[in-house]
Design a protein around this motif. Structure first.
Motif, PDB file in Angstrom:
ATOM      1  N   ARG A 135       3.946   2.409   7.715  1.00  0.00           N
ATOM      2  CA  ARG A 135       2.689   1.710   8.005  1.00  0.00           C
ATOM      3  C   ARG A 135       1.846   1.627   6.726  1.00  0.00           C
ATOM      4  NH1 ARG A 135       1.555   1.167  13.465  1.00  0.00           N
ATOM      5  NH2 ARG A 135       3.000   2.275  14.857  1.00  0.00           N
ATOM      6  N   PRO A 136       0.896   0.691   6.682  1.00  0.00           N
ATOM      7  CA  PRO A 136       0.144   0.490   5.431  1.00  0.00           C
ATOM      8  C   PRO A 136      -0.729   1.673   5.031  1.00  0.00           C
ATOM      9  CG  PRO A 136      -0.003  -1.448   6.832  1.00  0.00           C
ATOM     10  CD  PRO A 136       0.590  -0.358   7.671  1.00  0.00           C
ATOM     11  N   PHE A 137      -0.746   1.953   3.730  1.00  0.00           N
ATOM     12  CA  PHE A 137      -1.711   2.816   3.070  1.00  0.00           C
ATOM     13  C   PHE A 137      -2.662   1.922   2.279  1.00  0.00           C
ATOM     14  CE2 PHE A 137       1.807   5.623   3.855  1.00  0.00           C
ATOM     15  CZ  PHE A 137       1.286   6.911   3.947  1.00  0.00           C
ATOM     16  N   CYS A 138      -3.816   2.462   1.918  1.00  0.00           N
ATOM     17  CA  CYS A 138      -4.759   1.740   1.056  1.00  0.00           C
ATOM     18  C   CYS A 138      -4.532   2.157  -0.394  1.00  0.00           C
ATOM     19  CB  CYS A 138      -6.201   2.051   1.463  1.00  0.00           C
ATOM     20  SG  CYS A 138      -6.624   1.479   3.121  1.00  0.00           S
TER      21      CYS A 138
ATOM     22  N   SER B   6      -0.301  -1.443   1.571  1.00  0.00           N
ATOM     23  CA  SER B   6       1.161  -1.510   1.465  1.00  0.00           C
ATOM     24  C   SER B   6       1.765  -0.237   2.049  1.00  0.00           C
ATOM     25  CB  SER B   6       1.607  -1.645   0.002  1.00  0.00           C
ATOM     26  OG  SER B   6       3.021  -1.664  -0.113  1.00  0.00           O
ATOM     27  N   PRO B   7       2.828  -0.360   2.851  1.00  0.00           N
ATOM     28  CA  PRO B   7       3.560   0.840   3.275  1.00  0.00           C
ATOM     29  C   PRO B   7       4.320   1.446   2.092  1.00  0.00           C
ATOM     30  CG  PRO B   7       4.008  -1.035   4.728  1.00  0.00           C
ATOM     31  CD  PRO B   7       3.342  -1.574   3.501  1.00  0.00           C
ATOM     32  N   VAL B   8       4.830   2.649   2.284  1.00  0.00           N
ATOM     33  CA  VAL B   8       5.725   3.270   1.305  1.00  0.00           C
ATOM     34  C   VAL B   8       7.133   2.723   1.487  1.00  0.00           C
ATOM     35  CG1 VAL B   8       6.795   5.445   0.589  1.00  0.00           C
ATOM     36  CG2 VAL B   8       4.326   5.343   1.022  1.00  0.00           C
ATOM     37  N   PHE B   9       7.678   2.837   2.679  1.00  0.00           N
ATOM     38  CA  PHE B   9       9.029   2.327   2.956  1.00  0.00           C
ATOM     39  C   PHE B   9       8.918   0.963   3.632  1.00  0.00           C
ATOM     40  CE2 PHE B   9      10.165   7.038   3.321  1.00  0.00           C
ATOM     41  CZ  PHE B   9      10.621   7.092   2.017  1.00  0.00           C
ATOM     42  N   ASN B  10       9.557  -0.029   3.020  1.00  0.00           N
ATOM     43  CA  ASN B  10       9.524  -1.408   3.503  1.00  0.00           C
ATOM     44  C   ASN B  10      10.959  -1.893   3.715  1.00  0.00           C
ATOM     45  OD1 ASN B  10       6.471  -2.350   2.710  1.00  0.00           O
ATOM     46  ND2 ASN B  10       7.295  -0.921   1.200  1.00  0.00           N
ATOM     47  N   PHE B  11      11.173  -2.641   4.795  1.00  0.00           N
ATOM     48  CA  PHE B  11      12.507  -3.169   5.100  1.00  0.00           C
ATOM     49  C   PHE B  11      12.426  -4.690   5.194  1.00  0.00           C
ATOM     50  CE2 PHE B  11      12.320   1.140   6.696  1.00  0.00           C
ATOM     51  CZ  PHE B  11      13.517   1.679   6.236  1.00  0.00           C
ATOM     52  N   HIS B  12      13.189  -5.360   4.326  1.00  0.00           N
ATOM     53  CA  HIS B  12      13.237  -6.822   4.306  1.00  0.00           C
ATOM     54  C   HIS B  12      14.687  -7.253   4.101  1.00  0.00           C
ATOM     55  CE1 HIS B  12       8.878  -6.918   3.976  1.00  0.00           C
ATOM     56  NE2 HIS B  12       8.943  -6.120   2.929  1.00  0.00           N
TER      57      HIS B  12
ATOM     58  N   THR C 289       7.782  -5.553  -2.251  1.00  0.00           N
ATOM     59  CA  THR C 289       6.885  -4.851  -1.341  1.00  0.00           C
ATOM     60  C   THR C 289       5.503  -5.509  -1.408  1.00  0.00           C
ATOM     61  OG1 THR C 289       6.119  -3.325  -3.056  1.00  0.00           O
ATOM     62  CG2 THR C 289       8.108  -2.704  -1.831  1.00  0.00           C
ATOM     63  N   PRO C 290       4.630  -5.279  -0.422  1.00  0.00           N
ATOM     64  CA  PRO C 290       3.261  -5.777  -0.547  1.00  0.00           C
ATOM     65  C   PRO C 290       2.573  -5.270  -1.809  1.00  0.00           C
ATOM     66  CG  PRO C 290       3.682  -5.111   1.711  1.00  0.00           C
ATOM     67  CD  PRO C 290       4.877  -4.673   0.906  1.00  0.00           C
ATOM     68  N   TYR C 291       2.949  -4.080  -2.273  1.00  0.00           N
ATOM     69  CA  TYR C 291       2.414  -3.518  -3.517  1.00  0.00           C
ATOM     70  C   TYR C 291       2.747  -4.409  -4.702  1.00  0.00           C
ATOM     71  CZ  TYR C 291       2.035   0.021  -7.296  1.00  0.00           C
ATOM     72  OH  TYR C 291       1.738   0.715  -8.440  1.00  0.00           O
ATOM     73  N   SER C 292       4.020  -4.804  -4.845  1.00  0.00           N
ATOM     74  CA  SER C 292       4.398  -5.641  -5.985  1.00  0.00           C
ATOM     75  C   SER C 292       3.902  -7.079  -5.818  1.00  0.00           C
ATOM     76  CB  SER C 292       5.917  -5.620  -6.192  1.00  0.00           C
ATOM     77  OG  SER C 292       6.597  -6.115  -5.059  1.00  0.00           O
ATOM     78  N   VAL C 293       3.817  -7.549  -4.584  1.00  0.00           N
ATOM     79  CA  VAL C 293       3.294  -8.900  -4.351  1.00  0.00           C
ATOM     80  C   VAL C 293       1.837  -8.983  -4.805  1.00  0.00           C
ATOM     81  CG1 VAL C 293       2.669 -10.570  -2.564  1.00  0.00           C
ATOM     82  CG2 VAL C 293       4.909  -9.463  -2.510  1.00  0.00           C
ATOM     83  N   GLN C 294       1.058  -7.911  -4.548  1.00  0.00           N
ATOM     84  CA  GLN C 294      -0.338  -7.878  -4.984  1.00  0.00           C
ATOM     85  C   GLN C 294      -0.456  -8.113  -6.489  1.00  0.00           C
ATOM     86  OE1 GLN C 294      -3.495  -7.551  -3.875  1.00  0.00           O
ATOM     87  NE2 GLN C 294      -4.302  -7.300  -5.955  1.00  0.00           N
ATOM     88  N   TRP C 295       0.509  -7.603  -7.262  1.00  0.00           N
ATOM     89  CA  TRP C 295       0.463  -7.697  -8.719  1.00  0.00           C
ATOM     90  C   TRP C 295       1.550  -8.637  -9.235  1.00  0.00           C
ATOM     91  CZ3 TRP C 295      -3.909  -5.636 -10.200  1.00  0.00           C
ATOM     92  CH2 TRP C 295      -4.429  -4.536  -9.505  1.00  0.00           C
ATOM     93  N   SER C 296       1.950  -9.621  -8.444  1.00  0.00           N
ATOM     94  CA  SER C 296       3.094 -10.462  -8.809  1.00  0.00           C
ATOM     95  C   SER C 296       2.881 -11.240 -10.101  1.00  0.00           C
ATOM     96  CB  SER C 296       3.436 -11.432  -7.672  1.00  0.00           C
ATOM     97  OG  SER C 296       2.331 -12.284  -7.401  1.00  0.00           O
ATOM     98  N   ARG C 297       1.644 -11.477 -10.479  1.00  0.00           N
ATOM     99  CA  ARG C 297       1.338 -12.167 -11.745  1.00  0.00           C
ATOM    100  C   ARG C 297       0.793 -11.196 -12.787  1.00  0.00           C
ATOM    101  NH1 ARG C 297       2.022 -17.390 -11.289  1.00  0.00           N
ATOM    102  NH2 ARG C 297       0.981 -17.754 -13.297  1.00  0.00           N
TER     103      ARG C 297
ATOM    104  N   LEU D  83      16.122  -1.748   1.873  1.00  0.00           N
ATOM    105  CA  LEU D  83      14.974  -0.861   1.722  1.00  0.00           C
ATOM    106  C   LEU D  83      14.327  -1.086   0.358  1.00  0.00           C
ATOM    107  CD1 LEU D  83      13.213   1.683   2.342  1.00  0.00           C
ATOM    108  CD2 LEU D  83      15.101   3.059   1.404  1.00  0.00           C
ATOM    109  N   SER D  84      13.030  -1.328   0.340  1.00  0.00           N
ATOM    110  CA  SER D  84      12.248  -1.424  -0.893  1.00  0.00           C
ATOM    111  C   SER D  84      11.053  -0.486  -0.751  1.00  0.00           C
ATOM    112  CB  SER D  84      11.762  -2.855  -1.141  1.00  0.00           C
ATOM    113  OG  SER D  84      12.838  -3.730  -1.405  1.00  0.00           O
ATOM    114  N   THR D  85      10.829   0.332  -1.756  1.00  0.00           N
ATOM    115  CA  THR D  85       9.816   1.381  -1.675  1.00  0.00           C
ATOM    116  C   THR D  85       8.665   1.110  -2.628  1.00  0.00           C
ATOM    117  OG1 THR D  85      11.511   3.004  -1.083  1.00  0.00           O
ATOM    118  CG2 THR D  85       9.434   3.872  -1.910  1.00  0.00           C
ATOM    119  N   ALA D  86       7.467   1.504  -2.216  1.00  0.00           N
ATOM    120  CA  ALA D  86       6.288   1.525  -3.081  1.00  0.00           C
ATOM    121  C   ALA D  86       5.687   2.917  -2.970  1.00  0.00           C
ATOM    122  CB  ALA D  86       5.276   0.462  -2.645  1.00  0.00           C
ATOM    123  N   PHE D  87       5.479   3.579  -4.105  1.00  0.00           N
ATOM    124  CA  PHE D  87       4.988   4.956  -4.050  1.00  0.00           C
ATOM    125  C   PHE D  87       4.090   5.230  -5.242  1.00  0.00           C
ATOM    126  CE2 PHE D  87       5.425   9.671  -4.257  1.00  0.00           C
ATOM    127  CZ  PHE D  87       4.986   9.951  -2.967  1.00  0.00           C
TER     128      PHE D  87
END
Length: 355
Positions: free
Chosen positions: A209-212, A229-235, A330-338, A239-243
């Motif tokens: 689930r999302p963390f801030c 963004s969650p830590v564990f993401n499935f697409h 991950t939503p984490y990397s999408v936030q900083w995609s540029r 599995l793609s992780t943001a930590f």
């Protein structure tokens, strides 16, 4: 060790299922492997020196001119095969590559930047590291405070937490080593996910689930100071992780964000403990290039002591790369995609960080 199955043969990853992936390893397993280590050859070195000198001569002493170059401007020669092999290791291998032996003593700083930039262009698209627009970041002790809400850990000498960077892949080139300390430590987030599933499956609901996450003040006026963004993401069955515990704790500490719950803190702490339990060590040498898949590996470094002479300070050059046909973001990397590029950011390449 995880079996090396072709991506099409692997069972799809998903919540509550073990992730079967070649990027899943323990530290001992990775240290015993050689498929992610690449030693420079005499032919590569000779070609890179010639390419760097010819390329740097066209820059007329201005590294910013690299920003206008394209991958077709650089013939990597025998190094091209190495770049392809390193990309394979990142995309569908252990998620790490180490190139050892860039001939630093044969190259001027602008020639080193030329080689490094050329490698980045042949791998993907470089992104800005900070609001100052540095396309090649400088990982060094700039006198910042690790716990400050707007300061980043890579500009301190402190021990950092295990984290991934904001892009598909991060490359670190060792310019100078520390007097002592600064040991690189890496852990597989595929392995960590599977350990959580085995030992604390009750934490998976929280970790998916999302963390801030804080934006470190690196945003435009009117934007929220954090994202989710969650830590564990499935697409797409992967599995793609943001930590990044510091990014998360600073995000939840913002007045605009909800407080971090005890369950969230316990989950983050447990993953950090697992990372330390299963990590691999890597000692940087001058001329090393370490490249990590940020979706399958997290990294840290130990506290270090610098040399007293400013010209000998520990410095790593950092490239953030967006890579085509990579693991789902991950939503984490999408936030900083540029990259980090709030309004007014001007891209630049500096050979020496001021300070």
């Amino acid at each position: 060790m995880t079996a090396m199955l072709d991506a099409t043969d692997r069972p799809a990853a998903g919540i509550g299922r073990e992730a079967v992936d070649p990027a899943g390893w323990t530290g001992a397993e990775l240290e015993a492997r050689t498929d992610w280590r690449f030693a420079a050859t005499a032919a590569e070195t000779a070609h890179l020196v010639d390419m760097a000198r010819a390329g740097a001569a066209r820059l007329d002493g201005d590294p910013d001119r690299l920003l206008a170059t394209a991958r077709s401007d650089f013939d990597l020669g025998p190094f091209a095969g190495r770049v392809d092999a390193m990309l394979d290791s990142l995309r569908d291998g252990p998620g790490i590559a180490l190139y050892r032996g860039l001939p630093m003593d044969d190259l001027s700083p602008i020639e080193v930047a030329t080689v490094y930039w050329a490698m980045g262009l042949h791998m993907g698209v470089p992104r800005s590291n900070n609001p100052e627009g540095d396309m090649i970041g400088h990982v060094l002790d700039a006198g910042r405070e690790y716990g400050h809400p707007r300061h980043r850990g890579y500009q301190t000498a402190a021990t950092m937490d295990y984290h991934c960077d904001q892009t598909d892949a991060v490359a670190l080139l060792c310019i100078h080593t520390a007097k002592s300390g600064g040991l690189s430590k890496i852990a597989s987030t595929v392995r960590l996910h599977n350990e959580v599933l085995r030992r604390r499956p009750d934490l998976l609901d929280t970790l998916t689930r999302p963390f801030c996450w804080t934006k470190h003040g690196e945003m435009n006026a009117g934007e929220a100071p954090y994202f989710e963004s969650p830590v564990f993401n499935f697409h797409d069955g992967r599995l793609s992780t943001a930590f990044g515990p510091q990014h998360i704790m600073k995000g939840h500490a913002l007045p605009e964000a909800p407080d971090m719950t005890p369950a969230q803190r316990e989950a983050i702490d447990f993953v950090s403990e697992l990372a330390e339990e299963h990590h691999a060590d890597m000692e940087f040498r001058r001329g090393d290039i370490q490249i990590l898949n940020n979706y399958t590996a997290i990294h840290t470094r130990t506290e270090f002591e610098d040399w007293p002479e400013p010209e000998r300070k520990r410095v790593l050059w950092r490239l953030w790369l967006s890579i085509p046909d990579f693991r789902p973001p991950t939503p984490y990397s999408v936030q900083w995609s540029r990259g980090v590029s709030p309004e007014g950011t001007r891209q630049q390449i500096r050979l020496v960080y001021p300070g």
